[in-house]
Design a protein around this motif. Structure first.
Motif, PDB file in Angstrom:
ATOM      1  N   HIS A 256       1.150  -0.850  -0.325  1.00 23.60           N
ATOM      2  CA  HIS A 256       0.228   0.211  -0.415  1.00 23.60           C
ATOM      3  C   HIS A 256       0.834   0.475  -0.204  1.00 23.60           C
ATOM      4  CE1 HIS A 256      -4.126  -1.551   0.395  1.00 23.60           C
ATOM      5  NE2 HIS A 256      -3.715  -2.433   0.844  1.00 23.60           N
ATOM      6  N   ASP A 257       2.375   0.731  -0.125  1.00 19.96           N
ATOM      7  CA  ASP A 257       2.982   2.024   0.138  1.00 19.96           C
ATOM      8  C   ASP A 257       3.607   2.339  -1.404  1.00 19.96           C
ATOM      9  OD1 ASP A 257       2.706   3.124   2.104  1.00 19.96           O
ATOM     10  OD2 ASP A 257       4.822   2.252   3.609  1.00 19.96           O
ATOM     11  N   ILE A 258       3.105   1.350  -2.598  1.00 19.81           N
ATOM     12  CA  ILE A 258       3.715   1.706  -3.923  1.00 19.81           C
ATOM     13  C   ILE A 258       3.322   2.822  -4.419  1.00 19.81           C
ATOM     14  CG2 ILE A 258       3.587   0.745  -6.084  1.00 19.81           C
ATOM     15  CD1 ILE A 258       3.293  -2.009  -4.844  1.00 19.81           C
ATOM     16  N   ASN A 259       4.963   3.293  -5.180  1.00 18.64           N
ATOM     17  CA  ASN A 259       3.807   5.479  -5.992  1.00 18.64           C
ATOM     18  C   ASN A 259       5.010   5.380  -6.892  1.00 18.64           C
ATOM     19  OD1 ASN A 259       3.668   7.845  -5.852  1.00 18.64           O
ATOM     20  ND2 ASN A 259       5.503   8.209  -4.994  1.00 18.64           N
ATOM     21  N   LEU A 260       4.363   4.892  -7.908  1.00 14.83           N
ATOM     22  CA  LEU A 260       4.460   4.585  -9.576  1.00 14.83           C
ATOM     23  C   LEU A 260       5.299   5.920  -9.795  1.00 14.83           C
ATOM     24  CD1 LEU A 260       3.370   2.040 -11.560  1.00 14.83           C
ATOM     25  CD2 LEU A 260       5.350   1.616 -10.331  1.00 14.83           C
ATOM     26  N   GLU A 261       6.512   6.167 -10.617  1.00 17.87           N
ATOM     27  CA  GLU A 261       7.031   7.283 -10.710  1.00 17.87           C
ATOM     28  C   GLU A 261       5.534   7.776 -11.859  1.00 17.87           C
ATOM     29  OE1 GLU A 261      10.541   7.984 -11.119  1.00 17.87           O
ATOM     30  OE2 GLU A 261      10.955   7.724  -9.778  1.00 17.87           O
ATOM     31  N   MET A 290      -5.275 -10.288  -2.907  1.00 17.62           N
ATOM     32  CA  MET A 290      -5.002  -8.421  -3.552  1.00 17.62           C
ATOM     33  C   MET A 290      -4.930  -8.646  -4.997  1.00 17.62           C
ATOM     34  SD  MET A 290      -0.775  -9.495  -3.607  1.00 17.62           S
ATOM     35  CE  MET A 290      -0.303  -9.915  -1.862  1.00 17.62           C
ATOM     36  N   GLU A 291      -4.712  -7.606  -5.351  1.00 15.25           N
ATOM     37  CA  GLU A 291      -4.890  -7.054  -6.861  1.00 15.25           C
ATOM     38  C   GLU A 291      -4.757  -5.603  -7.312  1.00 15.25           C
ATOM     39  OE1 GLU A 291      -9.250  -6.163  -7.260  1.00 15.25           O
ATOM     40  OE2 GLU A 291      -8.913  -4.270  -7.429  1.00 15.25           O
ATOM     41  N   PHE A 292      -4.466  -6.005  -8.743  1.00 13.76           N
ATOM     42  CA  PHE A 292      -3.412  -4.425  -8.446  1.00 13.76           C
ATOM     43  C   PHE A 292      -4.434  -4.152 -10.097  1.00 13.76           C
ATOM     44  CE2 PHE A 292      -0.613  -7.007  -6.596  1.00 13.76           C
ATOM     45  CZ  PHE A 292       0.364  -6.764  -5.626  1.00 13.76           C
ATOM     46  N   ARG A 293      -4.530  -3.306 -10.275  1.00  9.40           N
ATOM     47  CA  ARG A 293      -4.887  -2.099 -10.898  1.00  9.40           C
ATOM     48  C   ARG A 293      -4.197  -1.219 -12.169  1.00  9.40           C
ATOM     49  NH1 ARG A 293     -10.915  -3.081 -11.188  1.00  9.40           N
ATOM     50  NH2 ARG A 293     -11.246  -4.554  -9.414  1.00  9.40           N
ATOM     51  N   ALA A 294      -3.828  -0.911 -12.940  1.00  6.93           N
ATOM     52  CA  ALA A 294      -3.198   0.623 -13.809  1.00  6.93           C
ATOM     53  C   ALA A 294      -3.650   0.591 -15.826  1.00  6.93           C
ATOM     54  CB  ALA A 294      -1.720   0.243 -14.302  1.00  6.93           C
ATOM     55  N   ASN A 295      -3.258   2.154 -15.756  1.00  9.15           N
ATOM     56  CA  ASN A 295      -4.518   2.373 -17.366  1.00  9.15           C
ATOM     57  C   ASN A 295      -3.602   1.634 -18.200  1.00  9.15           C
ATOM     58  OD1 ASN A 295      -2.670   4.206 -16.466  1.00  9.15           O
ATOM     59  ND2 ASN A 295      -3.279   5.674 -17.408  1.00  9.15           N
ATOM     60  N   ASN A 296      -2.899   0.807 -18.452  1.00  7.64           N
ATOM     61  CA  ASN A 296      -1.967   0.443 -18.627  1.00  7.64           C
ATOM     62  C   ASN A 296      -0.983  -0.619 -18.571  1.00  7.64           C
ATOM     63  OD1 ASN A 296       1.079   1.149 -19.304  1.00  7.64           O
ATOM     64  ND2 ASN A 296      -0.192   3.291 -19.096  1.00  7.64           N
ATOM     65  N   LEU A 297      -1.252  -2.051 -20.240  1.00  8.97           N
ATOM     66  CA  LEU A 297      -0.306  -2.499 -19.682  1.00  8.97           C
ATOM     67  C   LEU A 297       1.656  -2.202 -19.450  1.00  8.97           C
ATOM     68  CD1 LEU A 297      -0.645  -5.279 -22.405  1.00  8.97           C
ATOM     69  CD2 LEU A 297      -1.336  -5.901 -19.887  1.00  8.97           C
ATOM     70  N   GLU A 298       1.755  -2.014 -19.628  1.00 14.43           N
ATOM     71  CA  GLU A 298       3.184  -1.373 -19.476  1.00 14.43           C
ATOM     72  C   GLU A 298       3.755  -0.731 -17.647  1.00 14.43           C
ATOM     73  OE1 GLU A 298       7.123   2.089 -20.473  1.00 14.43           O
ATOM     74  OE2 GLU A 298       5.555   2.120 -21.604  1.00 14.43           O
ATOM     75  N   ARG A 299       2.762  -0.316 -17.518  1.00 16.98           N
ATOM     76  CA  ARG A 299       2.115   0.115 -16.869  1.00 16.98           C
ATOM     77  C   ARG A 299       2.203  -0.526 -14.491  1.00 16.98           C
ATOM     78  NH1 ARG A 299       2.405   5.703 -13.555  1.00 16.98           N
ATOM     79  NH2 ARG A 299       1.246   6.243 -12.122  1.00 16.98           N
ATOM     80  N   GLU A 300       1.115  -1.601 -15.605  1.00 18.39           N
ATOM     81  CA  GLU A 300       0.629  -2.661 -14.810  1.00 18.39           C
ATOM     82  C   GLU A 300       1.416  -3.765 -14.712  1.00 18.39           C
ATOM     83  OE1 GLU A 300      -2.009  -5.840 -12.946  1.00 18.39           O
ATOM     84  OE2 GLU A 300      -1.703  -3.454 -13.089  1.00 18.39           O
ATOM     85  N   SER A 301       2.205  -3.728 -15.363  1.00 14.31           N
ATOM     86  CA  SER A 301       4.031  -4.970 -15.750  1.00 14.31           C
ATOM     87  C   SER A 301       5.109  -4.292 -14.626  1.00 14.31           C
ATOM     88  CB  SER A 301       4.135  -4.422 -16.787  1.00 14.31           C
ATOM     89  OG  SER A 301       5.753  -5.593 -16.580  1.00 14.31           O
ATOM     90  N   GLN A 302       5.111  -2.662 -14.466  1.00  8.49           N
ATOM     91  CA  GLN A 302       6.589  -1.908 -13.508  1.00  8.49           C
ATOM     92  C   GLN A 302       5.441  -2.042 -12.025  1.00  8.49           C
ATOM     93  OE1 GLN A 302       5.828   1.917 -14.396  1.00  8.49           O
ATOM     94  NE2 GLN A 302       7.408   1.668 -16.591  1.00  8.49           N
ATOM     95  N   LEU A 303       4.186  -2.241 -11.999  1.00  9.06           N
ATOM     96  CA  LEU A 303       2.736  -2.302 -10.235  1.00  9.06           C
ATOM     97  C   LEU A 303       3.672  -3.905 -10.020  1.00  9.06           C
ATOM     98  CD1 LEU A 303       1.516  -0.939  -8.866  1.00  9.06           C
ATOM     99  CD2 LEU A 303      -0.371  -1.336 -10.218  1.00  9.06           C
ATOM    100  N   LEU A 304       3.404  -4.679 -10.907  1.00  6.30           N
ATOM    101  CA  LEU A 304       3.413  -6.060 -10.665  1.00  6.30           C
ATOM    102  C   LEU A 304       4.665  -6.313 -10.122  1.00  6.30           C
ATOM    103  CD1 LEU A 304       1.422  -8.269 -10.761  1.00  6.30           C
ATOM    104  CD2 LEU A 304       1.548  -9.227 -12.857  1.00  6.30           C
TER     105      LEU A 304
END
Length: 427
Positions: A256-261, A290-304
């Motif tokens: 919950h502290d993840i902060n993507l640039e 848990m679940e993760f969501r992002a508005n594009n696949l590249e950002r989702e890949s970074q999140l994962l």
């Protein structure tokens, strides 16, 4: 004809609402739909004819599966249920009207593990069609989507002489948790489709509004993570244990502290934690959903990638091992602009749609229809995901809640829109 169809789809919607089934357990739902499609003259494809059953994600327990299958088998008989056994709960109706393009409509069918409200003002309860299945409810409109699909089937059966090409009505299981579309994509069932579309009714969008191409759908991954430690006496020798609950707790804080640039949507949620056996025992196991969501696949890949690093570090700190199991996934997708413009032209011919939006980027969560869209687009076809307003004016009813409901007046215009699109594409 419209009056007849309206009565039919309202009856269908109320039938599905009364008898909801969760993902991979839609046995009675899919048997009912298969019977209706067959009666209307469609070629019906069932189970493994539509989907690949290897590596299904987020399956229910064997006990849940047996209970749901037995219930449907008592109603429809073993022969009708055989093709749908072992969670193969997909069905497609095909109407082949000669040479021409292939148009497919995706329809989702599954309900949610929610106990429907007992408030007497709740329309389904007041009208006698509230859920009879304990702690299961259609709280996202898939009952209405299934009804719309069958309404389209009635029109196609009647007007097939006006069509030159093939129509596929594809009823998909397990959309909730974005689990079902992957099995259909993997099967190759979508490979020859020229046009694919689906619609979602929204309880928080005004009746009369339509978004012809919803482009804000997020890419997502659903994971179950289990930490495996070692038990010990918590008062005498805690140092001899490896605390799986503590590993899980540190993991939650880290996630919950993840902060993507950079700009863009990034969502993390740990929705459930299960762990330990007693207060005086160092926990040897803990699980997180848990679940993760992002508005594009590249950002989702970074999140994962970040999430996997945090999971690994949390386990390492407590000298625990861990397992990660994928329970669902979906990509983001954008509809084809020229196809959206065609949808807009057809919507303009229908009286209910007074606020017509070509496309938007509004975040409405995730939807595994996007996996099908990408498959069709990558094969040279066109696809769009349509949003339809179905709110009850006097109430602010949110999806995935016990009070959820939609305005049934949104269903017939959606059926008419689908029919108009099919006729314009296959004329």
């Amino acid at each position: 004809m419209n009056q007849f169809i309206e009565k039919k789809i309202v009856a269908y919607r109320r039938h599905f609402h009364t008898h909801p089934e969760t993902g991979w357990l839609e046995y009675a739902t899919v048997a009912f739909i298969a019977d209706e499609l067959s009666t209307l003259g469609f070629e019906v494809k069932r189970g493994k004819e539509v989907m690949n059953d290897s590596g299904l994600m987020g399956l229910p327990s064997e006990q849940e599966n047996r209970k749901a299958f037995d219930r449907a088998e008592r109603i429809y008989g073993s022969e009708k249920m055989k093709p749908f056994a072992n969670n193969c709960t997909a069905v497609a109706g095909i109407m082949d009207c000669g040479e021409g393009p292939c148009v497919a409509i995706r329809v989702d069918m599954d309900a949610l593990p929610i106990r429907e409200t007992e408030d007497e003002e709740h329309f389904p309860r007041n009208e006698g069609f509230a859920s009879v299945n304990s702690c299961i409810m259609h709280a996202c409109g898939h009952d209405a989507h299934s009804a719309i699909g069958l309404g389209v089937a009635h029109y196609i059966a009647r007007y097939s002489d006006l069509i030159k090409g093939k129509v596929i009505l594809l009823f998909q299981p397990a959309e909730e948790g974005v689990r079902g579309a992957a099995a259909i994509v993997k099967s190759g069932f979508l490979k020859d489709i020229d046009y694919l579309f689906a619609a979602h009714l929204w309880s928080n969008m005004p009746l009369g509004k339509i978004v012809c191409s919803q482009n804000g759908t997020a890419a997502t991954d659903k994971l179950d993570v289990t930490f495996i430690g070692k038990s010990a006496h918590a008062g005498i020798c805690p140092e001899k244990g490896n605390n799986a609950v503590l590993a899980a707790a540190n993991c939650i804080v880290g996630l919950h502290d993840i902060n993507l640039e950079g700009e863009g949507l990034a969502r993390v949620n740990v929705g459930r934690i299960i762990g330990g056996t007693a207060r005086n025992i160092i926990a040897d196991q803990a699980s997180l959903e848990m679940e993760f969501r992002a508005n594009n696949l590249e950002r989702e890949s970074q999140l994962l990638k970040k999430a996997e690093e945090i999971i690994q570090e949390a386990a390492h700190q407590q000298n625990c091992s861990f397992k990660i199991q994928k329970m669902g996934e979906a990509t983001g997708a954008h509809g084809d602009k020229d196809f959206a413009e065609r949808i807009k032209r057809e919507a303009e011919k229908i009286g209910l749609f007074t606020d017509i939006v070509l496309s938007d980027e509004v975040n409405r969560g995730s939807e595994d229809f996007t996996s099908m869209m990408n498959a069709v687009q990558n094969s040279g076809g066109k696809a769009c995901f349509i949003g339809i307003g179905a709110s009850l004016k006097e109430k602010d009813l949110q999806h995935h809640t016990p009070e959820f409901d939609i305005d049934e007046r949104a269903m017939l215009p959606t059926v008419e829109l689908f029919l108009n699109l099919i006729k314009s594409l296959l004329n």
